[in-house]
Structure formats: structure tokens, C-alpha cells
Design a protein around this motif. Structure first.
Motif, PDB file in Angstrom:
ATOM      1  N   ALA A  31      -1.761  -5.819  11.624  1.00  0.00           N
ATOM      2  CA  ALA A  31      -1.397  -5.312  10.299  1.00  0.00           C
ATOM      3  C   ALA A  31      -2.188  -4.072   9.895  1.00  0.00           C
ATOM      4  CB  ALA A  31      -1.566  -6.413   9.248  1.00  0.00           C
ATOM      5  N   ASP A  32      -3.496  -4.087  10.127  1.00  0.00           N
ATOM      6  CA  ASP A  32      -4.333  -2.986   9.636  1.00  0.00           C
ATOM      7  C   ASP A  32      -4.090  -1.672  10.374  1.00  0.00           C
ATOM      8  OD1 ASP A  32      -5.476  -4.602   7.727  1.00  0.00           O
ATOM      9  OD2 ASP A  32      -7.215  -5.133   8.959  1.00  0.00           O
ATOM     10  N   GLY A  71       7.074  -4.778   5.468  1.00  0.00           N
ATOM     11  CA  GLY A  71       5.841  -4.250   6.051  1.00  0.00           C
ATOM     12  C   GLY A  71       5.044  -3.406   5.082  1.00  0.00           C
ATOM     13  N   THR A  72       4.732  -2.192   5.498  1.00  0.00           N
ATOM     14  CA  THR A  72       3.879  -1.332   4.686  1.00  0.00           C
ATOM     15  C   THR A  72       4.670  -0.443   3.730  1.00  0.00           C
ATOM     16  OG1 THR A  72       3.779   0.227   6.541  1.00  0.00           O
ATOM     17  CG2 THR A  72       1.972  -1.338   6.327  1.00  0.00           C
ATOM     18  N   GLY A  73       5.973  -0.709   3.588  1.00  0.00           N
ATOM     19  CA  GLY A  73       6.719  -0.107   2.486  1.00  0.00           C
ATOM     20  C   GLY A  73       7.410   1.209   2.758  1.00  0.00           C
ATOM     21  N   ALA A  96       1.703 -12.551   5.237  1.00  0.00           N
ATOM     22  CA  ALA A  96       0.832 -12.226   4.106  1.00  0.00           C
ATOM     23  C   ALA A  96       0.005 -10.963   4.357  1.00  0.00           C
ATOM     24  CB  ALA A  96      -0.091 -13.412   3.806  1.00  0.00           C
ATOM     25  N   SER A  97      -0.452 -10.773   5.588  1.00  0.00           N
ATOM     26  CA  SER A  97      -1.269  -9.591   5.892  1.00  0.00           C
ATOM     27  C   SER A  97      -0.461  -8.309   5.756  1.00  0.00           C
ATOM     28  CB  SER A  97      -1.833  -9.695   7.317  1.00  0.00           C
ATOM     29  OG  SER A  97      -2.673 -10.821   7.447  1.00  0.00           O
ATOM     30  N   ARG A 103       1.567  -3.747  -0.279  1.00  0.00           N
ATOM     31  CA  ARG A 103       1.298  -3.690  -1.720  1.00  0.00           C
ATOM     32  C   ARG A 103       0.203  -2.664  -2.022  1.00  0.00           C
ATOM     33  NH1 ARG A 103      -1.850  -6.109  -5.730  1.00  0.00           N
ATOM     34  NH2 ARG A 103      -0.707  -6.541  -7.653  1.00  0.00           N
ATOM     35  N   GLU A 104      -0.867  -2.679  -1.229  1.00  0.00           N
ATOM     36  CA  GLU A 104      -1.959  -1.728  -1.455  1.00  0.00           C
ATOM     37  C   GLU A 104      -1.480  -0.293  -1.246  1.00  0.00           C
ATOM     38  OE1 GLU A 104      -5.005  -3.042   1.188  1.00  0.00           O
ATOM     39  OE2 GLU A 104      -5.566  -4.768  -0.071  1.00  0.00           O
ATOM     40  N   ARG A 105      -0.649  -0.100  -0.245  1.00  0.00           N
ATOM     41  CA  ARG A 105      -0.149   1.248   0.027  1.00  0.00           C
ATOM     42  C   ARG A 105       0.739   1.748  -1.108  1.00  0.00           C
ATOM     43  NH1 ARG A 105       3.989   2.922   4.802  1.00  0.00           N
ATOM     44  NH2 ARG A 105       3.659   5.166   4.748  1.00  0.00           N
TER      45      ARG A 105
END
Length: 249
Positions: A31-32, A71-73, A96-97, A103-105
């Protein structure tokens, strides 16, 4: 194991109930570094595939949109701008990861106003019938255990006149491309995964899962069996990737 109780996890056969857990472990691991690996693996071309999908979507202001396996949007962020404050975009993912990173992005980009985030299983979506004008799933359907159930669930939550877009790896159709693509997938991808994320196995699974995913015509038929009409697909990069589109009437 009874074959009826098993499903594919790459080239392995596992119990159906185990696949979601194994897929979750893969995406938790990567994920990261997910966005970095997408750029490396596709040489940045994934951005063009997603842009083409967004153009096919025909999203208008005020519409509700569901982006599954978001995913990361990458898609959700674009849709959020397109639907405006009168619309709503749900960025959904089973992992969840991945959802946390997405969400943070989106928050970092100032896009939280008309975005919602939901951890959901595509096979049993927790949304009302006839709710969304558009459902998208990009590079996520091949990881779903029961694809037919997921397609039926997507059909249920779409409004009449709504459409589904599936962006997914598929089968090369250009003569001579398959052996080159196979060599790249089973050698370069795991090596990049090991160097960038420390995880070669997850990217070996990625290559295997692509080969186990239904080809273009089979997925089109599955969408029609789920109820979708005017179903069509567009090959991108010689069929390495395809976008399927179907409507609910």
C-alpha cells in the motif's frame, strides 16, 4: 479440497473464504509504495488508461459516483472535481491500508468536500438500490473472489440509465506481444517489487492473477449475465488492458 469450495489465488487453488484474506495481505504489504510501483510497472502509462476510462464515464455535475477498489484515489479524485459540490463520490476499497492511503491523499489535495470513504466488499455492496449514476472498478475485479456476485451487486446499486466501467488487465491481441509481455511480467515485475517494496511475492501474484482473469469476451458475457446491456470493451496497449462498459436499463 472440494473444487467447488476453492478459487484461484494466482496459480494456486485456495479455499474461497481464504482468498479475500490473502489478497488483503498482498495490498497491505504494497500500500505505501503502490503509486510508485504503478508508475514503474507501466512506465506511467496507467495514467493514460485511467484518463481514457474517465473520458468514457460521461460524468456530469451533481451525479453520485461509486469508485470500487478505489485505492489511492486516481479515479475518485477526478470524479470529485467533475461532479462538483452538488454531487458525491464514494471511494471504496475492501483493504483498510489502501483506503487509508487514499483518504490521506485526497485530504492532502483538498478534495474531502464531496468525497466519502467506505470499506466494502464488492460482492455485497452496502448501498441502496438504484443509487449511483456510475460505478467504476479499476484493476480490482480480478482480485474479487466471486466476480459474478460482484457484477450483480454493482448492477443493483446503479440507477436505470447508469453505467459500469471496468478497467482491468486483459489478453494481448497484437501478434507477438504475448511472449514479450509474459517475460516482462514474470521477471521484471517481481524484481521491481523486491527492490521497491521488499516484496517480490506480491508482484508474482499480480502477474499470475492477470492470467487467471477472464479475457475480454468472457468478461463481456459475464456483465451481460449480470443484467448489463449495450456492453462493449475497448482494448488499450494492444489488449494488455481493456475497458469494459455496460448500462443498466
Amino acid at each position: 479440497m472440494d473444487k467447488q469450495d476453492t478459487t484461484d489465488f494466482g496459480y494456486q487453488q485456495v479455499r474461497a473464504e481464504e482468498k479475500a484474506r490473502k489478497v488483503a495481505a498482498v495490498f497491505h504489504s504494497v500500500a505505501d509504495r503502490y503509486d510508485v510501483m504503478n508508475d514503474l510497472m507501466s512506465l506511467g502509462v496507467h495514467r493514460l488508461w485511467k484518463r481514457y476510462t474517465i473520458e468514457l464515464a460521461g460524468v456530469r455535475r451533481g451525479q453520485p459516483v461509486l469508485d470500487l477498489a478505489g485505492g489511492t484515489g486516481d479515479l475518485a479524485g477526478r470524479f470529485a472535481r467533475m461532479v462538483g459540490p452538488e454531487g458525491e463520490v464514494v471511494l471504496a476499497d475492501i483493504n483498510a491500508s489502501m483506503l487509508r492511503n487514499g483518504r490521506e491523499r485526497m485530504l492532502d489535495k483538498g478534495l474531502a468536500g464531496n468525497l466519502r470513504f467506505a470499506q466494502v466488499n464488492a460482492e455485497c455492496l452496502p448501498f441502496p438500490d438504484n443509487h449511483f449514476d456510475l460505478v467504476t472498478i479499476a484493476f480490482g475485479l480480478r482480485n474479487v473472489t466471486d466476480k459474478a456476485a460482484a457484477l450483480r451487486s454493482m448492477y443493483r446499486v446503479l440507477k436505470p440509465g447508469g453505467r459500469l466501467l471496468v478497467l482491468e488487465f486483459s489478453r494481448p491481441v497484437v501478434p507477438g506481444l504475448k511472449p514479450i509481455y509474459d517475460l516482462y511480467s514474470f521477471t521484471a515485475l517481481p524484481l521491481m517489487g523486491k527492490l521497491v517494496t521488499g516484496d517480490a511475492a506480491s508482484y508474482r501474484y499480480l502477474a499470475e492473477s492477470i492470467r487467471m482473469h477472464p479475457d475480454q469476451s468472457t468478461l463481456k458475457s459475464m456483465m451481460e449475465e449480470a443484467g448489463f446491456e449495450r456492453t462493449e470493451f475497448y482494448n488499450l496497449s494492444g489488449g494488455i488492458v481493456a475497458v469494459h462498459r455496460g448500462y443498466k436499463f
